[in-house]
Structures are given as C-alpha cells and as structure tokens.
Motif scaffolding. Structure first.
Motif, mmCIF file in Angstrom:
data_model
loop_
_atom_site.group_PDB
_atom_site.id
_atom_site.type_symbol
_atom_site.label_atom_id
_atom_site.label_comp_id
_atom_site.label_asym_id
_atom_site.label_seq_id
_atom_site.Cartn_x
_atom_site.Cartn_y
_atom_site.Cartn_z
ATOM 1 N N ILE A 51 33.209 42.690 44.862
ATOM 2 C CA ILE A 51 33.005 41.544 45.605
ATOM 3 C C ILE A 51 33.109 40.223 44.922
ATOM 4 O O ILE A 51 33.401 39.305 45.502
ATOM 5 N N THR A 52 32.952 40.462 43.622
ATOM 6 C CA THR A 52 33.078 39.234 42.668
ATOM 7 C C THR A 52 34.514 38.848 42.729
ATOM 8 O O THR A 52 34.966 37.607 42.691
ATOM 9 N N ILE A 53 35.449 39.776 42.524
ATOM 10 C CA ILE A 53 36.902 39.768 42.454
ATOM 11 C C ILE A 53 37.100 39.162 43.705
ATOM 12 O O ILE A 53 38.246 37.995 43.577
ATOM 13 N N ILE A 54 36.896 39.393 44.668
ATOM 14 C CA ILE A 54 37.333 38.858 46.319
ATOM 15 C C ILE A 54 36.755 37.431 46.077
ATOM 16 O O ILE A 54 37.441 36.710 46.714
ATOM 17 N N TYR A 55 35.333 37.037 45.792
ATOM 18 C CA TYR A 55 34.900 35.846 45.433
ATOM 19 C C TYR A 55 35.780 35.041 44.815
ATOM 20 O O TYR A 55 36.165 33.700 45.358
ATOM 21 N N PHE A 56 36.609 35.417 43.754
ATOM 22 C CA PHE A 56 37.593 34.672 42.970
ATOM 23 C C PHE A 56 38.902 34.362 43.938
ATOM 24 O O PHE A 56 39.345 33.178 43.643
ATOM 25 N N PHE A 57 39.048 35.381 44.653
ATOM 26 C CA PHE A 57 40.459 35.146 45.630
ATOM 27 C C PHE A 57 40.029 34.040 46.919
ATOM 28 O O PHE A 57 40.897 32.956 46.905
ATOM 29 N N PHE A 58 38.828 34.049 47.154
ATOM 30 C CA PHE A 58 38.352 32.943 48.089
ATOM 31 C C PHE A 58 38.338 31.513 47.393
ATOM 32 O O PHE A 58 38.923 30.507 47.815
ATOM 33 N N GLU A 59 37.772 31.664 46.119
ATOM 34 C CA GLU A 59 37.817 30.215 45.305
ATOM 35 C C GLU A 59 39.260 29.799 45.204
ATOM 36 O O GLU A 59 39.486 28.701 45.322
ATOM 37 N N GLY A 60 40.240 30.781 44.628
ATOM 38 C CA GLY A 60 41.348 30.171 44.671
ATOM 39 C C GLY A 60 42.168 29.794 45.684
ATOM 40 O O GLY A 60 43.032 28.731 45.737
ATOM 41 N N GLY A 61 41.981 30.551 46.653
ATOM 42 C CA GLY A 61 42.568 30.276 48.108
ATOM 43 C C GLY A 61 42.043 29.088 48.784
ATOM 44 O O GLY A 61 43.000 28.235 49.558
ATOM 45 N N ILE A 62 40.971 28.491 48.588
ATOM 46 C CA ILE A 62 40.532 27.452 49.197
ATOM 47 C C ILE A 62 41.088 26.211 48.280
ATOM 48 O O ILE A 62 41.546 25.253 48.759
ATOM 49 N N ILE A 63 41.079 26.163 46.902
ATOM 50 C CA ILE A 63 41.883 25.125 46.212
ATOM 51 C C ILE A 63 43.042 24.955 46.738
ATOM 52 O O ILE A 63 43.566 23.801 46.779
ATOM 53 N N ARG A 64 44.020 26.239 46.646
ATOM 54 C CA ARG A 64 45.486 26.098 47.319
ATOM 55 C C ARG A 64 45.471 25.423 48.464
ATOM 56 O O ARG A 64 46.282 24.712 48.778
ATOM 57 N N LEU A 65 44.614 25.793 49.715
ATOM 58 C CA LEU A 65 44.611 25.084 50.900
ATOM 59 C C LEU A 65 44.544 23.843 50.714
ATOM 60 O O LEU A 65 45.257 23.084 51.288
#
Length: 348
Positions: A51-65
């Motif tokens: 879930i920490t790795i998924i958290y990183f995906f959210f972090e990157g995804g929101i920046i990209r958005l």
C-alpha cells in the motif's frame, strides 16, 4: 591553464550517501528493527509495503494530472520520481521545508519554469492538505467520545494540529490571488535588497519578476481548469487513507485483531494531525512520543516500543532509503546524459 570543473554531481551523490549512513548510525532503533520484524506476521508487513507503493503511484499520478492541466508533458515514471524526491527531502529537512523547493529544482532541470512548477507543487500540497484536514475531521468526529473518556490529554494537540493545518489551506490557497502573490514577491525583493552584491550577482529582481509572471500564468489557467484541482483533492483522499493505513497492518502483524480497521485509521490520522507541524525532520521525536501516547491502549502486550520501531521503519526510514536511492540513481543518469550531449547543450 584550463579551469578545472568542480564535480558538483558527484559531490551531491557523495553527500546523499553520507547523509543516509549517518541517518542509520544516529538512529539506534534502526538496527534493532530488523530483529523485531523477523518475529512478526510477514503477510501483514508485505501488505503494508504494497500500500506504500500504491501511495507513491497516487503521489506521482496527482502531480502528473496537475502538470498536464498546464500542458506540461510528463510520464507517470517521471512524476513518481519527482513525487518520491519531494517526500525524501521533506522527510530529511526541518518542518518538511525542503520537498517543494527540490522538486522545483529538478523540474527546472527539465526546462519547467520555476514559477509554474512552484504553482503546480503548491496546488498539489493544497489538494493533499484539503484531504488531510477533511479525513482528520471525520476521524475526530468518529473517535472524540472514546478519546475524551480514555485519553483526554491528547485532545489539545489534536485541536492545535487542526488549526495549523486548516490555516495552511487558507494561506497556500491565498497565494493564487494576485494581491497576496504580489505582496510576497515585493517582500522577497525587499529582502534580497538587503544583500545588494548577492542580488546583483544572481539577478534577483529579474528572477523574482519572472517567477511572479510564471506563477500568474498558472493562476490565469487555473480559473479555466478548476476540474483538475477538484480531481486532485478527490484523489488525495484515497492517497491519504493509504498512507494512514500502514499502521493497521503493523497492528495486525503483532497479532492484534480486537480493534477494527476504521478505528486504527482514525487514530493514525489524528496522530499525524498532532505532530505534522513539529519542526524536526520527519517530525522525529514527536512522532515516536505521539505514537506512545495515542497508541498506548492498543499495543497492550508490552510491545509498544517495538511497534513504534516497526511503524517508523515502514513509514519513515524505508521511504528515506528509497528516496536516497532514487536521488543517487537519477543524478548518475543525468550526469551520463549531460556528458553525452554536445558542449553547448550539456552546459544547461
């Protein structure tokens, strides 16, 4: 004689490695945590890592958005790198002050104007803070009665944390109003004017004017692209929940099951709220003390200190190590790429 170039990139890499080594040496519990982990349920610990790795995906995804909303192309991999670098520098600097400036520096290296990248990163922070405060309010409503009965001493810290984090939403949101931004930039010019030689050398006034213009361009676009900000806030809610969920899997790895997921999630949210404004890097010290006070009624088998070690390992130490590896690897790749470019391109 040809002037020798200072190998700044290699010095930067060496400084990062030394910082991580010192980090391990001066945190005595860091070494003991491995012995503790080997005696816990591995499935729950693995779930915490996932879930920490998924958290990183959210972090990157929101920046990209948010970058894409300003027509700045960015891959998910690049945005995850920028996200992890920001978390890393936030964790190793007092009051988490280093994250956004270092992210802006890395984006500047990729030819993203500093004013524009700063505006996007502040908006990212704004989105996360909105989710943070929203989830914390729900957590307080859910647990207020229980805390008032069993542990009332922590309520003042929760209230202070709520006021400070709520205030940060108002402050950073106000930066997107031109009068506020103009006042901040005028103050920056006044401040740099106190050091005329440095201001002249780095063309401070021109740089501040350019920063203000780039930031303003985001503000103009923002009025037409509010949907991206709303999406950023909505995506930040599950991201925050993921970050706060690690404690539940640590709790279960110690063999506890008498308390449900929502209660552990809520108490972790309130703990984070209470220590997030502390000035130490990663709120070190405050996090451990806060954990002992907030979770003393949950880890009842004389294992509270062990739980603190394991929880901090997965939510702090592991992230710092991962961030340092990304910083070093990225600097090596960038140095190799820069060396391969023609002189007029490689100097940028």
């Amino acid at each position: 004689m040809k002037k020798r170039k200072i190998p700044w990139s290699m010095l930067y890499i060496a400084a990062t490695i030394i910082a991580v080594i010192l980090f391990g040496i001066f945190n005595r519990e860091f070494g003991n945590v491995f012995y503790t982990i080997t005696h816990l349920a591995p499935g729950f610990l693995a779930a915490g890592v996932v879930i920490t790795i998924i958290y990183f995906f959210f972090e990157g995804g929101i920046i990209r958005l948010l970058m894409h909303s300003q027509n700045i192309p960015m891959t998910l991999g690049s945005s995850m790198k920028i996200g992890l670098i920001g978390i890393y520098y936030s964790y190793i600097t007092p009051s988490s002050t280093g994250g956004q400036p270092m992210q802006a520096a890395y984006l500047r290296r990729d030819n993203v104007p500093v004013g524009l990248s700063t505006a996007v990163l502040i908006m990212k922070f704004f989105c996360f803070q909105c989710a943070f405060v929203f989830c914390s309010i729900l957590s307080l409503l859910f647990l207020h009665g229980k805390i008032a009965r069993e542990n009332p001493g922590i309520l003042p810290f929760i209230y202070v944390g709520m006021a400070i984090n709520g205030g940060s939403i108002l402050f950073f949101g106000s930066m997107f109003f031109r009068p506020v931004l103009g006042a901040i930039c005028r103050f920056a010019k006044w401040l740099t004017g106190r050091f005329p030689k440095l201001a002249a050398r780095f063309h401070a006034e021109e740089a501040i004017d350019k920063f203000e213009a780039d930031f303003d361009s985001y503000t103009d676009d923002f009025k037409e692209k509010k949907n991206s900000v709303i999406c950023g806030i909505l995506l930040s809610i599950p991201q925050f929940i993921l970050q706060m969920s690690v404690l539940y899997f640590v709790f279960r790895s110690f063999g506890y099951s008498q308390v449900g997921y929502l209660e552990i999630l809520a108490i972790q949210s309130l703990l984070q709220l209470s220590v997030s404004f502390m000035p130490m890097p990663g709120a070190s010290g405050a996090q451990e003390i806060g954990f002992s006070n907030f979770l003393r009624n949950y880890f009842v088998n004389n294992d509270l200190y062990a739980a603190v070690m394991v929880w901090r390992f997965f939510t702090y130490y592991l992230v710092v190590i991962a961030g340092a590896l990304v910083v070093v690897a990225d600097q090596l790749l960038y140095g190799r790429k820069k060396t391969a470019l023609p002189p007029e391109e490689g100097e940028g």
